[in-house]
Each structure stands twice: as C-alpha cells, then as structure tokens.
Design an enzyme around this catalytic site. Structure first.
Site, PDB file in Angstrom:
ATOM      1  N   CYS A 328       0.950  -1.107  -0.092  1.00 51.02           N
ATOM      2  CA  CYS A 328      -0.032   0.069  -0.148  1.00 51.02           C
ATOM      3  C   CYS A 328       0.832   1.377  -0.145  1.00 51.02           C
ATOM      4  CB  CYS A 328      -1.020  -0.193   1.280  1.00 51.02           C
ATOM      5  SG  CYS A 328      -2.435   1.181   0.998  1.00 51.02           S
ATOM      6  N   HIS A 435      -3.569  -5.482   1.140  1.00 50.76           N
ATOM      7  CA  HIS A 435      -3.461  -6.030   2.631  1.00 50.76           C
ATOM      8  C   HIS A 435      -4.025  -7.495   2.808  1.00 50.76           C
ATOM      9  CE1 HIS A 435      -2.536  -1.815   3.840  1.00 50.76           C
ATOM     10  NE2 HIS A 435      -3.209  -1.403   3.417  1.00 50.76           N
TER      11      HIS A 435
END
Length: 501
Positions: A328, A435
């Site tokens: 991310c 994630h």
C-alpha cells in the site's frame, strides 16, 4: 432487546480490547449470539468489510472471537491520525473528511444519531453486546459531549467493568483515582473492577484489593494474569513494537511515524523461527533477511521522514542484496514519483525511491474493496510467489500506473489498468496494494522458505499454519484464561437490557 455490558479502562493500553474479545468468545461458547461495539475508535489499522466499508481492526478481531462477520455498525466512527493534530474522520465506513482535533471535538456530538442507529442495528442480531470504551472515562478535558465512555454508557444504560493495568504500576491509584473523578451517576454504573496483566502470586494483592473495595465501594471482579496471546489488539502495540527477540529469520518492518495496517505481518510473528522487528533508525535496521515497507496514513510525509533520517538510502542499498517488499503506502513509496495535486496529504510532487517503475497520483476518493485470487507471475528472488492464493483487501487514496511502457507483469487479469496485484523489478523489489496478502500463509511460507534456503537452515513447516486457524486457538486460550480468573457468575449478573435516554 439485547443485553449489554461495557468495558472501560483507566488508561489507553489497559487491555480493554482483549477483555472484550475474551468475553465475546465466552458468551459465544455459552450459546449466545454476541457482538462487539465501539462507538469511536482511533486507530492506524483498519479493515474493509464485504460491503466495501472501513472499520477498526480491533472490532474485527472481536467479531472473529464472537464468531460473526465484521459489520461496520460495530464501529460507526473511525479516526485515523494523519498528523499530530488531526485525523481522517470515517463515519459508517466512509470518509467524511480530515479534521483538526479541535474541530472534531466540537463536531462529534452531531454523530450521536449515527451511533444510536448503528447500535440499534446490532441489536437486531445480538443477544448480548459487549461494548469497549476508549482511553479513560476520567479524562476531564474530554468529558464534555463524551460519546465513547460514560456518555455512551448513559446513552444505552450499560453497566461498566473498569480495567486497570498493573503491569505498568500504580494499579490501585489508577482504579481508585478514576472512581474518585467520576460523578455519582457515573460511579454507580461501575459494577466491577478488573486488575489486568498481573504476574506473580495473587495473594500479595489481598491488602490492596481490600482497601480498594472499601474505599471505592466497588467489588474486584477478577485479577487477570499477563497473557501471551497473539491477536490483532490495539492495546498491545507498544509491547509489539518494542519486542526484540532473536530468530533464525530476521524480518525488518519500517516503523514510520504514520505506519498503518501493520497487521499484514502478524502471520510471520506466529512462527517460532521468525523475528519481526519494527525499526525506525538505520542503526536498528542492521542487516535483516527481508525489509517490508508497510502501509502509511501519510505516504509523502513518511517517505520524507525516511529520506531525512537515512532509512531510504539504507533500504535502497539493501535492495541490491535482499528482498524489499512494499504494501500500500510502502508500495507507493517504492515507485518513481508521488503527486498530490489535490492536497490530500502534503500537496505537490515528490520523487519516490525509484525501485519500482510506477507513478502514483493521490486522490480524494478512497479505494475500499475486498479482493481475492492468485498472485500473478513475478520474477526475481521471490518468483515462487507466482500463483499463490490470497484473500485480502485494498484501502488507499490514489492510483498507480506504470511510469514506462514496460510489460505489465503482475497486473491482475480483470483489472489490467490498475496495479492491484504484486509487481516486481525482476530482481529483489516487490510491491502490492493488497493488505492481508500473507494471511493464508501460502505466500508467507514462500518468503520464509526462500530465506531459509538462502541461509542454509531448516524451518519447522508445521509452525506455518493458516493464520485463521491460529487465531481461533488464540481466542479459545483467551476465553479459557478469563473463565479461570474472572468471576463470570458476577459478570452474567451485571448484564442488563439496553435502554435509551
């Protein structure tokens, strides 16, 4: 109408989240439909529900303990700090806006209808709702228009268990001092006290417990021992960050000031041969076997921090020798550039670490979705990641695109215009927006096996289990411990039906 009980603490990190999870597990084991609730959570870790809504991971952990699907109504307000004086305010799973602390303090009372609506929705499902407070109910500067501690307890007429942390010392002063700072009405809600994180012979506490009960006029419901339970708990972050054990495999996670969603590395922490270190200086970094750049709530600010303290240069140097993996915000940092034309973070343009051929443009709109599939083909030292199954989620501000006309290796088949799978530089550097990509343990096993092979060591494959199975055992351990050390008959006696003011 659901019955309720609330767990409040004398301070942050007193163990509220664990105790709520443990109670949820016990009530579930006893045959009740149970759900957690926290009206407002301030956290760096978040989760995306099936509906694409964002909530705090502490309530996700508690929902797992309760055996139910996480729902955003369990955590209607989420505050994600963006700097030292403000947060991104998320209401009912969607970003409202960024607010300075003073502005939010004045605004929060307007969110009471959202809190009540979320709680009533949860009542449609649950027989018992276990509520978690935040910080301390005796913070004088925060009591006005309180919506998360005694204000919430009054809102739904909840009895309160007050928890103190003996591990940090002064537990009797914590508990008695908190009671003394409550109003009579608030104090009357406190039905029991819990001394948490105790180590040693409980009998040495007897004089203190007797004094506490006499002066506080509230019974001690239990003395809970310090538990080495490995769960995604906001209350254990300090201990986790400071953990410095030695393992055969050394993983370094960059701990920048606005680190977020570092739950991505929990699966590695359960492995006995692996040490996960959270590092914030070059001296702490040393020479690990792999470096992870985790998520960030301020990608540009955290990259600047790395640049100024020398970590960027150190990681770039290590990338010639060992794998570097960004997730991310960390993935965005590894690219060629980050642009922020709308002032989402710092504004302007910033050169990236230039280890991956991508450019990122930050945007006001947030990507929130669950995703699953297989890791697409990647080259380099971790090429065995190709084809590994994953089940995760994306949560980020901004879009990334290839900065050159290079082959779109790693692009997901159904979303080729977005780099939402895993990409690599063909050698040591990898990045992904996903994630939870390691939670199935398959991808984690590839990384550990690669490092073990490189170092010529053996690892115990039986220790690399499904993270879901591992957590289920941890929830049962937690419940077993609470049953032994809490007066559960007294806890059941405290439950009462929710009512509204």
């Amino acid at each position: 109408m659901a019955k309720v009980i609330m767990v409040q603490g004398t301070m942050s990190n007193s163990g509220k989240s664990f105790l709520v999870a443990g109670l949820c597990r016990i009530f579930r084991q006893d045959g009740y439909r149970v759900a957690p609730f926290k009206s407002q959570n301030m956290a760096l870790n978040s989760y995306i529900t099936d509906e694409g809504l964002e909530m705090g991971r502490a309530q996700v952990m508690q929902a797992e303990a309760a055996g139910i699907k996480p729902m955003v109504c369990m955590n209607p307000i989420l505050l994600k700090p963006t700097n030292n004086t403000g947060s991104q305010v998320i209401v009912n799973g969607r970003v409202l806006k960024n607010m300075p602390a003073r502005e939010y303090f004045a605004y929060k009372k307007t969110l009471i209808p959202d809190i009540k609506k979320a709680f009533k929705k949860l009542e449609e499902y649950a027989d018992i709702i276990v509520i978690e407070g935040a910080g301390s109910p005796a913070e004088i500067n925060l009591k006005e228009n309180d919506i998360v501690n005694m204000g919430l307890a009054h809102m739904v007429d909840a009895p309160v268990l007050l928890v103190g942390d003996i591990d940090r010392g002064g537990v009797f002063a914590q508990l008695l001092g908190t009671l003394m700072l409550l109003t009579d009405e608030e104090k009357n809600r406190v039905c029991g006290l819990i001394i948490n994180k105790f180590r040693g012979d409980k009998t040495i506490l007897d004089p203190g417990i007797q004094m506490l009960e006499e002066r506080g006029r509230v019974p001690v419901t239990g003395v809970v021992p310090y538990m080495d339970v490995q769960l995604e708990d906001e209350d254990s972050l300090t201990e986790r960050f400071d953990k410095k054990t030695d393992g055969l495999i050394d993983i370094a996670v960059i701990r920048y000031p606005r680190i977020s969603n570092f739950t991505d590395f929990n699966v590695f922490e359960q492995m006995s041969e692996v040490t996960v270190r959270y590092v914030s200086t070059v001296n702490e970094l040393r020479h690990p076997d792999i470096v992870f750049l985790p998520g960030s709530k301020n990608t540009m600010g955290d990259l600047l921090w790395m640049r100024q303290n020398g970590l960027e240069a150190a990681v770039k140097k290590l990338s010639c020798e060992i794998p570097v993996f960004g997730i991310c915000g960390g993935y965005q940092m590894l690219g060629a550039s980050i642009a922020d034309p709308d002032g989402v973070e710092e504004g302007g343009y910033m050169r990236g670490m230039e280890l991956l051929p991508i450019d990122t443009v930050l945007k006001d709109s947030k990507t929130r979705l669950q995703t699953s599939g297989e890791i697409a083909h990647v080259d380099g030292v971790l090429s065995r990641l190709s084809g590994c199954h994953f089940l995760g989620y994306e949560i980020h501000m901004g879009k990334s695109a290839y900065s050159t006309a290079s082959d779109e290796q790693g692009a997901c088949a159904d979303r080729k215009n977005e780099l939402n799978n895993v990409i690599s530089d063909g050698r040591n550097v990898y990045g992904s927006y996903i994630h939870g990509i390691f939670d199935t343990a398959e991808a984690a096993r590839v990384i550990v096996d690669y490092i073990a092979d490189k170092k010529g060591i053996d690892v115990n494959d039986s220790a690399i289990v499904s993270y879901k199975s591992f957590k289920e055992k941890q929830y049962d351990r937690l419940a077993d411990t609470l049953r032994e050390y809490l007066d559960m008959d007294a806890v059941y006696g405290m439950l009462r039906e929710a009512k509204y003011d």
